[in-house]
Write an enzyme that holds these catalytic residues in place. Structure first.
Site, PDB file in Angstrom:
ATOM      1  N   LYS A 232       0.822  -1.200   0.000  1.00  0.00           N
ATOM      2  CA  LYS A 232       0.000   0.000   0.000  1.00  0.00           C
ATOM      3  C   LYS A 232       0.860   1.255   0.000  1.00  0.00           C
ATOM      4  O   LYS A 232       1.927   1.311   0.637  1.00  0.00           O
ATOM      5  CB  LYS A 232      -0.912   0.023   1.227  1.00  0.00           C
ATOM      6  CG  LYS A 232      -1.944  -1.094   1.261  1.00  0.00           C
ATOM      7  CD  LYS A 232      -2.939  -1.013   0.119  1.00  0.00           C
ATOM      8  CE  LYS A 232      -4.057  -2.026   0.291  1.00  0.00           C
ATOM      9  NZ  LYS A 232      -5.005  -2.028  -0.846  1.00  0.00           N
TER      10      LYS A 232
ATOM     11  N   ASP B 248      -0.438   0.184  -4.337  1.00  0.00           N
ATOM     12  CA  ASP B 248      -1.869   0.461  -4.393  1.00  0.00           C
ATOM     13  C   ASP B 248      -2.185   1.665  -3.520  1.00  0.00           C
ATOM     14  O   ASP B 248      -1.955   1.646  -2.309  1.00  0.00           O
ATOM     15  CB  ASP B 248      -2.621  -0.774  -3.891  1.00  0.00           C
ATOM     16  CG  ASP B 248      -4.133  -0.643  -3.988  1.00  0.00           C
ATOM     17  OD1 ASP B 248      -4.627   0.429  -4.384  1.00  0.00           O
ATOM     18  OD2 ASP B 248      -4.832  -1.624  -3.660  1.00  0.00           O
TER      19      ASP B 248
ATOM     20  N   GLU C  72      -1.777   1.125  -8.543  1.00  0.00           N
ATOM     21  CA  GLU C  72      -3.198   0.793  -8.552  1.00  0.00           C
ATOM     22  C   GLU C  72      -4.052   1.888  -7.925  1.00  0.00           C
ATOM     23  O   GLU C  72      -3.660   2.492  -6.929  1.00  0.00           O
ATOM     24  CB  GLU C  72      -3.388  -0.519  -7.786  1.00  0.00           C
ATOM     25  CG  GLU C  72      -4.796  -1.083  -7.844  1.00  0.00           C
ATOM     26  CD  GLU C  72      -4.841  -2.476  -7.252  1.00  0.00           C
ATOM     27  OE1 GLU C  72      -5.852  -2.793  -6.582  1.00  0.00           O
ATOM     28  OE2 GLU C  72      -3.879  -3.259  -7.435  1.00  0.00           O
TER      29      GLU C  72
ATOM     30  N   GLU D  39     -11.459  -2.203  -9.278  1.00  0.00           N
ATOM     31  CA  GLU D  39     -12.143  -2.871  -8.166  1.00  0.00           C
ATOM     32  C   GLU D  39     -13.357  -2.091  -7.708  1.00  0.00           C
ATOM     33  O   GLU D  39     -14.267  -2.660  -7.084  1.00  0.00           O
ATOM     34  CB  GLU D  39     -11.196  -3.101  -6.994  1.00  0.00           C
ATOM     35  CG  GLU D  39     -10.794  -1.856  -6.235  1.00  0.00           C
ATOM     36  CD  GLU D  39      -9.835  -2.146  -5.090  1.00  0.00           C
ATOM     37  OE1 GLU D  39     -10.288  -2.132  -3.930  1.00  0.00           O
ATOM     38  OE2 GLU D  39      -8.647  -2.390  -5.366  1.00  0.00           O
TER      39      GLU D  39
ATOM     40  N   ASP E 121     -13.560  -7.056 -10.024  1.00  0.00           N
ATOM     41  CA  ASP E 121     -13.794  -7.928  -8.873  1.00  0.00           C
ATOM     42  C   ASP E 121     -15.079  -8.688  -9.169  1.00  0.00           C
ATOM     43  O   ASP E 121     -16.148  -8.093  -9.289  1.00  0.00           O
ATOM     44  CB  ASP E 121     -13.933  -7.092  -7.602  1.00  0.00           C
ATOM     45  CG  ASP E 121     -14.123  -7.921  -6.335  1.00  0.00           C
ATOM     46  OD1 ASP E 121     -14.775  -8.981  -6.410  1.00  0.00           O
ATOM     47  OD2 ASP E 121     -13.637  -7.497  -5.272  1.00  0.00           O
TER      48      ASP E 121
ATOM     49  N   HIS F 181      -9.314  -8.282  -8.648  1.00  0.00           N
ATOM     50  CA  HIS F 181      -9.332  -7.855  -7.249  1.00  0.00           C
ATOM     51  C   HIS F 181     -10.103  -8.883  -6.433  1.00  0.00           C
ATOM     52  O   HIS F 181     -11.214  -9.274  -6.786  1.00  0.00           O
ATOM     53  CB  HIS F 181     -10.004  -6.489  -7.101  1.00  0.00           C
ATOM     54  CG  HIS F 181     -10.162  -6.057  -5.675  1.00  0.00           C
ATOM     55  ND1 HIS F 181     -11.332  -6.228  -4.963  1.00  0.00           N
ATOM     56  CD2 HIS F 181      -9.280  -5.492  -4.808  1.00  0.00           C
ATOM     57  CE1 HIS F 181     -11.182  -5.770  -3.736  1.00  0.00           C
ATOM     58  NE2 HIS F 181      -9.947  -5.317  -3.607  1.00  0.00           N
TER      59      HIS F 181
END
Length: 362
Positions: free
Chosen positions: A168, A197, A223, A249, A272, A299
């Protein structure tokens, strides 16, 4: 012709083994799971599920029980496209995405599981098949981890068989993101696949600055650099940021993916299956991406998604997500030297321990 006899919906609040954090969703100590079991007139059963975090998954139960189940009950269980279409229009005025599409996703997944079981085929083969071995990465949810804990997690991921990792970013100060990515890159080595992300943290301009600052670390992708609603902003980030971009996602319809892809606003479309409209829509997104010469990633819900990517010639890394049902599965997905293999069992092959889940009933 087998018809749909019963639709059972259950909701659970499942605790996470580790409290997780990212830049926008805050602290996540549990996730809300909603399962759907559909039985046909011959007694065969299919199962699907969706989930939410901090966002009212009981709404899924209401949508399924009060609006979607009456649409499909008593109808041909094999007419999935028609059933999907009718569910979509049933909740269209108040839906067009969000909770409505997540609810449709759970039902759609159960219908495909049922159809594949009746055909005696694993879903990835029923969808045409490509390669049952799917490259997979470990999706860390670790924004607030101290650096040493972050590196320890990376070592554990590799011990578990992963050969690609996502971390992250999106901290309050960009310099801290850069320092953390630098430490991860140094720890993993120059050629180890690493993703980052941001969970929609930045504006488009902030994302461009962040992407340029991270460009030297060889990221596979950055992301969700900004909100999914800003298609033009995503296009600018792709053009000016010097890092490939993954997003999707939080795109909940085929049409949102179409807009993002045709605008040149994404490098790795990332649906997703539990919220985009189910397997019916995920497969269309994968085909849309292929038509634009783009690789498809994913995702969440890896135990379902492995079938979809095993049938997609343009697949790339699949996410193995932190919101895992492994503790309740008879055969959790194994990762061996960077790959997961789609099950050969009919349907999606998941067998949940309903008795173990019962203690977490919502």
């Amino acid at each position: 012709m087998a018809t749909i006899a019963t639709i059972r919906t259950d909701a659970y609040r499942v605790p996470l083994a580790t409290v997780l954090t990212d830049s926008t969703h805050g602290t996540m100590a549990e996730f809300e799971l909603v399962t759907v079991r559909i039985t046909d007139s011959d007694g065969a059963e299919g199962m699907g599920y969706t989930y939410a975090v901090n966002s009212g998954a009981p709404a899924f139960v209401v949508l399924i029980d009060q609006y979607l189940a009456p649409v499909i009950r008593g109808r041909d269980a094999g007419g999935i496209e028609r059933l999907w279409h009718d569910m979509w229009w049933k909740v269209h005025y108040s839906g067009r995405g969000g909770h409505a599409t997540s609810a449709i996703s759970a039902v759609d997944i159960a219908l495909w599981d049922l159809a594949a079981k009746r055909a005696g085929l694993p879903l990835w083969q029923m969808f045409g098949g490509f390669d049952p071995r799917v490259p997979v990465y470990a999706g860390g949810i670790d924004l607030e981890f101290p650096v040493e804990k972050l590196l320890e997690q990376a070592d554990r991921f590799q011990e578990e068989g992963f050969r690609a990792i996502k971390m992250k970013v999106g901290r309050a100060v960009l310099r801290e993101d850069v320092e953390r990515v630098a430490r991860m890159r140094e720890h993993l080595g120059d050629d180890f696949p690493l993703m980052a992300d941001a969970n929609m943290k930045w504006s488009a301009d902030e994302a461009i600055r962040a992407a340029r600052a991270l460009a030297g670390f060889g990221l596979v992708w950055l992301e969700e650099p900004t909100i999914p609603d800003d298609v033009a902003g995503h296009a600018r980030i792709v053009r000016d940021g010097a890092v490939p971009i993954a997003t999707g996602e939080n795109l909940h319809t085929l049409y949102e993916f179409q807009q993002m892809i045709t605008a040149g606003a994404v490098t790795y479309p990332e649906p997703d299956v539990s919220n985009c409209g189910g397997m019916t829509v995920f497969r269309k997104v994968a085909a849309l991406a292929e038509a634009h010469n783009l690789p498809i990633t994913s995702h969440g819900v890896h135990d379902l998604t492995v079938h979809l990517l095993a049938a997609a010639p343009n697949r790339t890394y699949m996410e193995s997500h932190g919101f895992s049902l492994d503790a309740f599965l008879a055969e959790p997905m194994a990762v061996v030297d960077g790959y997961a293999t789609a099950p050969q069992r009919p349907g999606h092959g998941l067998e949940l321990d309903w008795d173990a889940l019962e203690r977490y009933r919502a």
